[in-house]
Enzyme design. Structure first.
Site, mmCIF file in Angstrom:
data_model
loop_
_atom_site.group_PDB
_atom_site.id
_atom_site.type_symbol
_atom_site.label_atom_id
_atom_site.label_comp_id
_atom_site.label_asym_id
_atom_site.label_seq_id
_atom_site.Cartn_x
_atom_site.Cartn_y
_atom_site.Cartn_z
ATOM 1 C CB SER A 243 -0.970 0.014 1.187
ATOM 2 O OG SER A 243 -0.308 -0.233 2.400
ATOM 3 C CG HIS A 273 -0.859 -5.250 1.977
ATOM 4 N ND1 HIS A 273 -0.275 -5.108 3.196
ATOM 5 C CD2 HIS A 273 -0.817 -3.996 1.398
ATOM 6 C CE1 HIS A 273 0.105 -3.840 3.381
ATOM 7 N NE2 HIS A 273 -0.227 -3.148 2.300
ATOM 8 C CG HIS A 320 5.713 -9.086 7.949
ATOM 9 N ND1 HIS A 320 6.678 -8.266 7.434
ATOM 10 C CD2 HIS A 320 4.571 -8.336 8.037
ATOM 11 C CE1 HIS A 320 6.162 -7.064 7.238
ATOM 12 N NE2 HIS A 320 4.882 -7.085 7.584
ATOM 13 N NE ARG A 329 2.076 -3.879 12.562
ATOM 14 C CZ ARG A 329 1.934 -3.980 11.251
ATOM 15 N NH1 ARG A 329 1.472 -2.946 10.551
ATOM 16 N NH2 ARG A 329 2.251 -5.092 10.601
ATOM 17 C CG ASP A 375 -3.580 -8.042 8.789
ATOM 18 O OD1 ASP A 375 -4.077 -6.947 9.081
ATOM 19 O OD2 ASP A 375 -2.756 -8.202 7.868
#
Ligand code: CMX
Length: 439
Positions: A243, A273, A320, A329, A375
């Site tokens: 992105s 993604h 990743h 995160r 995610d």
């Protein structure tokens, strides 16, 4: 036009750096910083340094740092709404733009600016209303950003004639206006698709994230708290992710912020993604249904993970391209879950999956990172507060990602980065190089 304190401060920080950068490149341009292999070229350019991004830097072991600050440091140091423990996304945007942690007053200034700039023209809603309701929310989001392009200050200034030195100025206006408008657009899509088109007016007294939660229809204080955390931690992940890179690449052609950001969102909508956040929840629900809707045991999760891999699919939320440890995160969200929803059954499944998956993926040689990414957790937190429509989740990610990629785009214009145009070769050319090396 009225003076804008943030714009003035940005000019003070960024414009001298543009001049400094020119000298730096002149003096050091011949310095070699690395070499790369045929494998790297074929594996999506991973690890090859090919661009400069000022807003954040990703360390494979430690995770993301925004202007040098880690996620735990930001949760502690960034300004907060009265009574809240989580940072305001306004603060992280200011940090990425200016390079300093803002004061409470500076974060409030950003909040007020966004509230003032948040009007969305009617034709955007009219366009959305004409789309079939089953159009994926990310497609609607990208189309709405494109429809908003009628408002680009940069595009109209460029058309009238603009010196290169002035590019950053209308880009600042576009970046601020677009970020200000995104929550309204996203909430409109959500309410249109899932809440019978019953829309909720913005509350300009609320901060950007709380107002977003409000327009989505969630006025529980803890959902607002979650939204502040969510919109802060998804904001940026250095420049090479799909992105950020797409936004930067399209912006390098001097496409305005609307055109560039829509490109970034089309990349975010891919399942490898940002769409992984919806795929995680789909996978968790399928897992639960596979065992008749009951909370699955560790052994059952193990069995289901093996089945997913044997079916030739990926485990969404794990792995990743850069990270080699658990994503900080993910940890921030796990801490949030343990504090605010310790008995939540979906979060508990997420935590058991975290026990089960890494040892399995570690045993598969080709997988470079067996650990969870951002995610893997986000959907379970949203479900807790009643937002179960997981096809919408990537739009939330997109609203947050705007902060980083648009701050970077503004830096690109201020620093005068040129059009991006990497070289490409054919496999025949590669084979010839390999032959030369063997000779
Ligand atoms: N489950 C199963 N297999 C996996 C895997 C996972 N979670 N992660 C990687 N692999 C496989 C890859 O598919 C690849 O297989 P092939 O060689 O057969 O194609 C192999 O392992 C090597 O991949 P890698 O070098 O470890 O990882 P990449 O840098 O190529 O890809 C990523 C990274 C994120 C796309 C990958 O780990 C993945 O598909 N994860 C699941 C999807 C996901 O969670 N994406 C979200 C990432 C964060 C974000 O951007 O939001």
């Amino acid at each position: 036009m009225k003076t804008d304190k943030l714009k003035e401060k940005f000019a003070k920080v960024a414009l001298p750096m543009a001049a400094e950068l020119k000298d730096f490149i002149k003096e050091n341009g011949n310095h070699v910083i690395g070499s790369y292999t045929i494998e790297q070229v074929y594996s999506g350019m991973k690890g090859m340094i090919g661009m400069v991004t000022e807003t954040s830097k990703l360390d494979p072991e430690e995770g993301i740092r925004f202007r040098g600050y880690s996620i735990p440091e930001l949760r502690e140091k960034l300004p907060k709404a009265p009574g809240d423990t989580e940072p305001l996304p306004e603060g992280i945007f200011y940090l990425m733009l200016i390079g300093e942690i803002p004061t409470d007053e500076e974060a409030t200034y950003v909040s007020n600016q966004w509230a003032r700039r948040s009007n969305v023209p009617k034709h955007v809603f009219d366009m959305l209303d004409k789309l079939p309701a089953n159009t994926h929310p990310m497609t609607q989001f990208s189309m709405a950003v494109m429809a908003l392009q009628t408002e680009s200050v940069f595009a109209s200034a460029y058309r009238k004639g603009l010196s290169k030195k002035e590019y950053w100025d209308p880009m600042y206006e576009d970046v601020m206006n677009l970020i200000a408008r995104l929550p309204r657009v996203a909430a409109y899509i959500y309410r249109r698709v899932y809440k019978n088109g019953v829309h909720i007016e913005p509350d300009p007294k609320l901060d950007w994230a709380a107002n977003f939660a409000h327009m989505l229809g969630y006025d529980d204080y803890n959902m607002k708290r979650l939204m502040r955390l969510y919109l802060t931690i998804h904001a940026d992940h250095e420049g090479g992710n799909v992105s950020a890179h797409s936004t930067h690449l399209v912006g390098s052609a001097l496409s305005d912020a609307y055109l560039s950001f829509a490109a970034g969102m089309n990349g975010l909508a891919g399942p490898l993604h940002g769409l992984a956040n919806q795929e995680v929840v789909r996978w968790l629900i399928d897992l639960r249904n596979y065992y008749d809707g009951a909370t699955p045991s560790k052994e059952q999760i193990h069995e289901y993970v093996m089945k997913t891999i044997e079916d030739g699919k990926v485990i969404p939320g794990y792995g990743h391209a850069v990270l080699r440890k658990t994503d900080p995160r993910f940890i921030a969200q796990m801490e949030f879950a343990k504090t605010y929803m310790p008995d939540d059954s979906m979060c508990q499944i997420v935590h058991t999956v975290y026990d089960v998956v890494p040892p399995i993926l570690s045993g598969i040689k080709k997988i470079k990172n067996p650990w969870p990414n951002v995610d893997a957790h986000s959907g379970a937190l949203l479900i807790h507060y009643g937002m179960e429509e997981y096809d919408f989740y990537t739009v939330l990610f997109g609203v947050s990602r705007a902060l980083g990629v648009l701050a970077s785009l503004l830096w690109d214009r201020a620093l005068g980065h040129p059009i991006e145009r990497p070289g490409s070769v054919t496999t025949e050319w590669m084979k010839a190089q390999a032959m030369k090396a063997h000779a």
